[in-house]
Design an enzyme around this catalytic site. Sequence first.
Site, PDB file in Angstrom:
ATOM      1  N   GLU A  75      11.887  -3.745   5.454  1.00 47.55           N
ATOM      2  CA  GLU A  75      10.914  -3.416   6.309  1.00 47.55           C
ATOM      3  C   GLU A  75      11.111  -3.482   7.951  1.00 47.55           C
ATOM      4  O   GLU A  75      10.408  -3.045   8.767  1.00 47.55           O
ATOM      5  CB  GLU A  75       9.331  -3.998   6.107  1.00 47.55           C
ATOM      6  CG  GLU A  75       8.971  -3.833   4.427  1.00 47.55           C
ATOM      7  CD  GLU A  75       8.910  -2.187   4.222  1.00 47.55           C
ATOM      8  OE1 GLU A  75       8.771  -1.329   4.979  1.00 47.55           O
ATOM      9  OE2 GLU A  75       8.428  -2.120   3.008  1.00 47.55           O
TER      10      GLU A  75
ATOM     11  N   TYR B 206       1.104  -1.332   0.095  1.00 46.11           N
ATOM     12  CA  TYR B 206       0.037   0.064   0.055  1.00 46.11           C
ATOM     13  C   TYR B 206       0.982   1.422  -0.107  1.00 46.11           C
ATOM     14  O   TYR B 206       0.169   2.443   0.087  1.00 46.11           O
ATOM     15  CB  TYR B 206      -0.874   0.081   1.226  1.00 46.11           C
ATOM     16  CG  TYR B 206      -0.057   0.006   2.372  1.00 46.11           C
ATOM     17  CD1 TYR B 206       0.228  -1.290   3.181  1.00 46.11           C
ATOM     18  CD2 TYR B 206       0.302   1.013   3.232  1.00 46.11           C
ATOM     19  CE1 TYR B 206       0.934  -1.417   4.208  1.00 46.11           C
ATOM     20  CE2 TYR B 206       1.145   0.945   4.244  1.00 46.11           C
ATOM     21  CZ  TYR B 206       1.669  -0.389   4.590  1.00 46.11           C
ATOM     22  OH  TYR B 206       2.235  -0.559   5.902  1.00 46.11           O
ATOM     23  N   GLY B 207       2.209   1.121   0.023  1.00 48.05           N
ATOM     24  CA  GLY B 207       3.119   2.305   0.417  1.00 48.05           C
ATOM     25  C   GLY B 207       4.201   2.524  -0.784  1.00 48.05           C
ATOM     26  O   GLY B 207       3.969   2.338  -1.975  1.00 48.05           O
ATOM     27  N   THR B 208       5.307   2.486  -0.338  1.00 43.85           N
ATOM     28  CA  THR B 208       6.506   2.780  -1.426  1.00 43.85           C
ATOM     29  C   THR B 208       6.895   1.518  -2.005  1.00 43.85           C
ATOM     30  O   THR B 208       7.843   1.786  -3.003  1.00 43.85           O
ATOM     31  CB  THR B 208       7.521   3.194  -0.334  1.00 43.85           C
ATOM     32  OG1 THR B 208       7.876   2.237   0.458  1.00 43.85           O
ATOM     33  CG2 THR B 208       7.452   4.563   0.381  1.00 43.85           C
TER      34      THR B 208
HETATM   35  N1  PCA Z   1       6.262  -0.435   2.170  1.00 42.36           N
HETATM   36  C1  PCA Z   1       5.229  -1.384   2.546  1.00 42.36           C
HETATM   37  C2  PCA Z   1       4.773  -0.979   3.970  1.00 42.36           C
HETATM   38  C3  PCA Z   1       4.893   0.570   3.934  1.00 42.36           C
HETATM   39  C4  PCA Z   1       6.032   0.688   2.624  1.00 42.36           C
HETATM   40  O1  PCA Z   1       6.467   1.840   2.645  1.00 42.36           O
HETATM   41  C5  PCA Z   1       4.166  -1.354   1.332  1.00 42.36           C
HETATM   42  O2  PCA Z   1       4.471  -0.479   0.518  1.00 42.36           O
HETATM   43  O3  PCA Z   1       3.434  -1.907   1.612  1.00 42.36           O
END
Ligand code: PCA
Length: 147
Positions: A77, A6-8
Amino acid sequence: MLLFVYGTLKRGFANHAGLMDRAEFLGPATTCEKYPLYIAGRWNSPVLNNEPNTGECVNGELYRVDQSTLIAVDKFEGTDRKDGYFRKSILVRETGGNEPGEQVVEASAYFKRTDAIVGISGGPLSEFPVENSYVPPAHRPRAGEDL
Ligand code: PCA
């Protein structure tokens, strides 16, 4: 194994290249439950708080990943760190298909406990936007200092 990001780690975002190169993109997906998606910490990182029924359903992407990708992403992570993310299995709805009532699948996603989330500067959001102020590890004064 299925991974919901959901993020980077999404396509076109700062940490996709390299880490997700060998992941198979299955399509866009949304969490079935609401979880708070915050922007937090010194580097304005997206973080999903493990508090179901709070915030919004979160839009992201669904991937099939192999063991070596998962190991590399877990390390990135910080799943072995106290201030890092942990992985948890959740239900997500695939939203890219043509059929109504799209498929619900179980996928793993990165979360943090409430007490591990410091310096909230945004959210709860329904999606981590392309326009954001996240500082990727390579641009930090001391790379990998925190997450
Ligand atoms: N990376 C993971 C968790 C938060 C992030 O920046 C992701 O993209 O789901």
